[in-house]
Write a protein that holds these residues in place. Structure first.
Motif, PDB file in Angstrom:
ATOM      1  N   SER A   1     107.496  53.614 -15.162  1.00 34.42           N
ATOM      2  CA  SER A   1     108.585  52.730 -15.566  1.00 34.42           C
ATOM      3  C   SER A   1     108.116  51.810 -16.697  1.00 34.42           C
ATOM      4  CB  SER A   1     109.044  51.887 -14.374  1.00 34.42           C
ATOM      5  OG  SER A   1     108.023  50.978 -14.009  1.00 34.42           O
ATOM      6  N   THR A   2     109.069  51.269 -17.422  1.00 34.06           N
ATOM      7  CA  THR A   2     108.746  50.329 -18.496  1.00 34.06           C
ATOM      8  C   THR A   2     107.981  49.136 -17.927  1.00 34.06           C
ATOM      9  OG1 THR A   2     110.750  51.002 -19.643  1.00 34.06           O
ATOM     10  CG2 THR A   2     109.761  48.923 -20.338  1.00 34.06           C
ATOM     11  N   GLU A   3     108.397  48.664 -16.743  1.00 34.47           N
ATOM     12  CA  GLU A   3     107.730  47.523 -16.095  1.00 34.47           C
ATOM     13  C   GLU A   3     106.269  47.866 -15.813  1.00 34.47           C
ATOM     14  OE1 GLU A   3     110.811  48.494 -15.308  1.00 34.47           O
ATOM     15  OE2 GLU A   3     111.689  46.722 -16.250  1.00 34.47           O
ATOM     16  N   GLU A   4     106.054  49.074 -15.330  1.00 32.53           N
ATOM     17  CA  GLU A   4     104.704  49.540 -15.001  1.00 32.53           C
ATOM     18  C   GLU A   4     103.838  49.611 -16.264  1.00 32.53           C
ATOM     19  OE1 GLU A   4     105.177  53.202 -12.962  1.00 32.53           O
ATOM     20  OE2 GLU A   4     103.126  53.259 -12.187  1.00 32.53           O
ATOM     21  N   LEU A   5     104.415  50.093 -17.339  1.00 29.06           N
ATOM     22  CA  LEU A   5     103.671  50.248 -18.592  1.00 29.06           C
ATOM     23  C   LEU A   5     103.372  48.896 -19.237  1.00 29.06           C
ATOM     24  CD1 LEU A   5     105.651  53.310 -19.987  1.00 29.06           C
ATOM     25  CD2 LEU A   5     103.260  53.325 -19.268  1.00 29.06           C
TER      26      LEU A   5
ATOM     27  N   GLN B   1      97.962  38.116 -18.693  1.00 27.30           N
ATOM     28  CA  GLN B   1      97.714  38.305 -20.129  1.00 27.30           C
ATOM     29  C   GLN B   1      98.440  37.238 -20.942  1.00 27.30           C
ATOM     30  OE1 GLN B   1      95.500  40.646 -21.067  1.00 27.30           O
ATOM     31  NE2 GLN B   1      95.578  39.815 -23.133  1.00 27.30           N
ATOM     32  N   LYS B   2      99.626  36.860 -20.454  1.00 29.70           N
ATOM     33  CA  LYS B   2     100.399  35.803 -21.118  1.00 29.70           C
ATOM     34  C   LYS B   2      99.620  34.487 -21.075  1.00 29.70           C
ATOM     35  CE  LYS B   2     105.115  33.911 -21.092  1.00 29.70           C
ATOM     36  NZ  LYS B   2     105.409  32.626 -20.578  1.00 29.70           N
ATOM     37  N   ALA B   3      98.996  34.203 -19.935  1.00 26.01           N
ATOM     38  CA  ALA B   3      98.226  32.966 -19.785  1.00 26.01           C
ATOM     39  C   ALA B   3      97.026  32.968 -20.746  1.00 26.01           C
ATOM     40  CB  ALA B   3      97.763  32.807 -18.338  1.00 26.01           C
ATOM     41  N   ILE B   4      96.354  34.112 -20.853  1.00 27.70           N
ATOM     42  CA  ILE B   4      95.203  34.229 -21.768  1.00 27.70           C
ATOM     43  C   ILE B   4      95.666  34.014 -23.217  1.00 27.70           C
ATOM     44  CG2 ILE B   4      93.503  35.850 -22.741  1.00 27.70           C
ATOM     45  CD1 ILE B   4      93.398  37.192 -19.947  1.00 27.70           C
TER      46      ILE B   4
ATOM     47  N   THR C   1      94.819  41.138 -26.268  1.00 23.47           N
ATOM     48  CA  THR C   1      96.058  41.836 -26.585  1.00 23.47           C
ATOM     49  C   THR C   1      97.274  40.914 -26.481  1.00 23.47           C
ATOM     50  OG1 THR C   1      96.296  42.474 -24.284  1.00 23.47           O
ATOM     51  CG2 THR C   1      95.258  44.065 -25.752  1.00 23.47           C
ATOM     52  N   ILE C   2      98.329  41.323 -27.158  1.00 25.64           N
ATOM     53  CA  ILE C   2      99.632  40.686 -26.969  1.00 25.64           C
ATOM     54  C   ILE C   2     100.108  41.081 -25.565  1.00 25.64           C
ATOM     55  CG2 ILE C   2     102.033  40.628 -27.744  1.00 25.64           C
ATOM     56  CD1 ILE C   2     101.081  41.344 -30.549  1.00 25.64           C
ATOM     57  N   PRO C   3     100.581  40.127 -24.754  1.00 24.84           N
ATOM     58  CA  PRO C   3     101.058  40.472 -23.404  1.00 24.84           C
ATOM     59  C   PRO C   3     102.083  41.615 -23.457  1.00 24.84           C
ATOM     60  CG  PRO C   3     101.086  38.094 -23.727  1.00 24.84           C
ATOM     61  CD  PRO C   3     100.722  38.695 -25.039  1.00 24.84           C
ATOM     62  N   GLY C   4     101.919  42.564 -22.549  1.00 28.29           N
ATOM     63  CA  GLY C   4     102.814  43.720 -22.544  1.00 28.29           C
ATOM     64  C   GLY C   4     102.220  44.921 -23.257  1.00 28.29           C
ATOM     65  N   THR C   5     101.064  44.704 -23.924  1.00 32.45           N
ATOM     66  CA  THR C   5     100.450  45.821 -24.664  1.00 32.45           C
ATOM     67  C   THR C   5      99.023  46.117 -24.201  1.00 32.45           C
ATOM     68  OG1 THR C   5      99.393  44.517 -26.419  1.00 32.45           O
ATOM     69  CG2 THR C   5     101.722  45.069 -26.722  1.00 32.45           C
ATOM     70  N   SER C   6      98.564  45.427 -23.144  1.00 36.37           N
ATOM     71  CA  SER C   6      97.178  45.645 -22.710  1.00 36.37           C
ATOM     72  C   SER C   6      97.048  46.938 -21.914  1.00 36.37           C
ATOM     73  CB  SER C   6      96.722  44.482 -21.828  1.00 36.37           C
ATOM     74  OG  SER C   6      95.434  44.760 -21.309  1.00 36.37           O
TER      75      SER C   6
END
Ligand SMILES: [Zn+2]
Length: 244
Positions: free
Chosen positions: A32-36, A85-88, A116-121
């Motif tokens: 799923s997109t959420e999983e990715l 990742q957002k927090a980092i 990484t940009i959150p959502g791309t790690s």
């Protein structure tokens, strides 16, 4: 058959749905997109390992193989959620823009040297690991390239990984190839290819540009199209070709 075509056709003959037990996907499991993007509630395995099942099993096997040669592979980082990742990202963004007075785009260019940009790690996927040798005597930061080189504390493990990691399905992502762009050389970051390859393939089908530009992240309002396109091209896709 493409999914859209399937749905159109199905709506024309709705009763046909009743006789079709599954969507006709033939290309293996779907993510799923959420999983990715690290937003799913992923089932993780192994105390201190935290990987999806197949990557966990391969890691345990690799750990055992290394142990026989005197190395104790220690996980420094494995699964990481979008929120983490957002927090980092935001901690670094605030530091570079507020304390160091950098312009937003310069600050982001600095962040993406290693983060990484959150959502791309790739760490969102439960397939990627940052590892060191817990048997080595070491002080200070551990994820430093020189520590994996000649004379460094992880030189032995690095040599063993160069020789054996692929046998367990693990591949270095950010190699030291002279021609590679994007993230800097990370001798500690390995990816479980049998799962990560199909995940990347599916990830590439998402509208990453749109998703990222709409994200609720500090700095996102300063993204330019060129910045994001470069990032996708270099940081997400310019990796070890074995993982494409
Ligand atoms: Zn990593």
């Amino acid at each position: 058959m493409q999914r859209r075509a399937f749905i159109q056709k199905s709506s024309l003959a709705a009763t046909a749905l009743l006789t079709v037990p599954h969507f006709p996907y033939k290309q293996g499991p779907l993510y799923s997109t959420e999983e990715l993007m690290g937003k799913a509630d992923l089932e993780l395995f192994g105390k201190g390992i935290n990987l999806r099942k197949e990557a966990h099993d391969a890691f345990v096997a690799m750990h055992k193989g290394a142990e026989a040669e005197g190395f104790n592979i220690k996980m420094v980082s494995s699964y990481r959620s979008y929120a983490r990742q957002k927090a980092i990202w935001e901690r670094k963004y605030v530091k570079y823009t507020d304390q160091d007075n950098m312009e937003p785009l310069d600050a982001m260019a600095k962040i993406i040297e290693y983060s990484t940009i959150p959502g791309t790690s790739r760490h969102h996927w439960g397939t990627d690991i940052d590892i060191i040798d817990a048997n080595a005597k070491v002080s200070g930061d551990v994820l430093v390239p020189s520590k994996f080189e000649e004379g460094g504390p992880f030189e032995g493990l690095k040599q063993w990984l160069d020789k054996c990691a692929n046998d367990y399905g693990f591949y270095l992502v950010y190699t030291d190839s002279y021609f590679r762009k994007g993230f800097k050389y990370e001798p500690w970051h390995y990816s479980y290819a049998p799962t990560a390859k199909p995940m990347l393939k599916q990830y590439r089908k998402l509208n990453i540009l749109k998703t990222l530009s709409e994200a609720d992240i500090l700095g996102a309002q300063h993204y330019t199209r060129a910045f994001l396109l470069d990032y996708i091209h270099n940081n997400i896709l310019d990796i070890n070709p074995e993982l494409l």
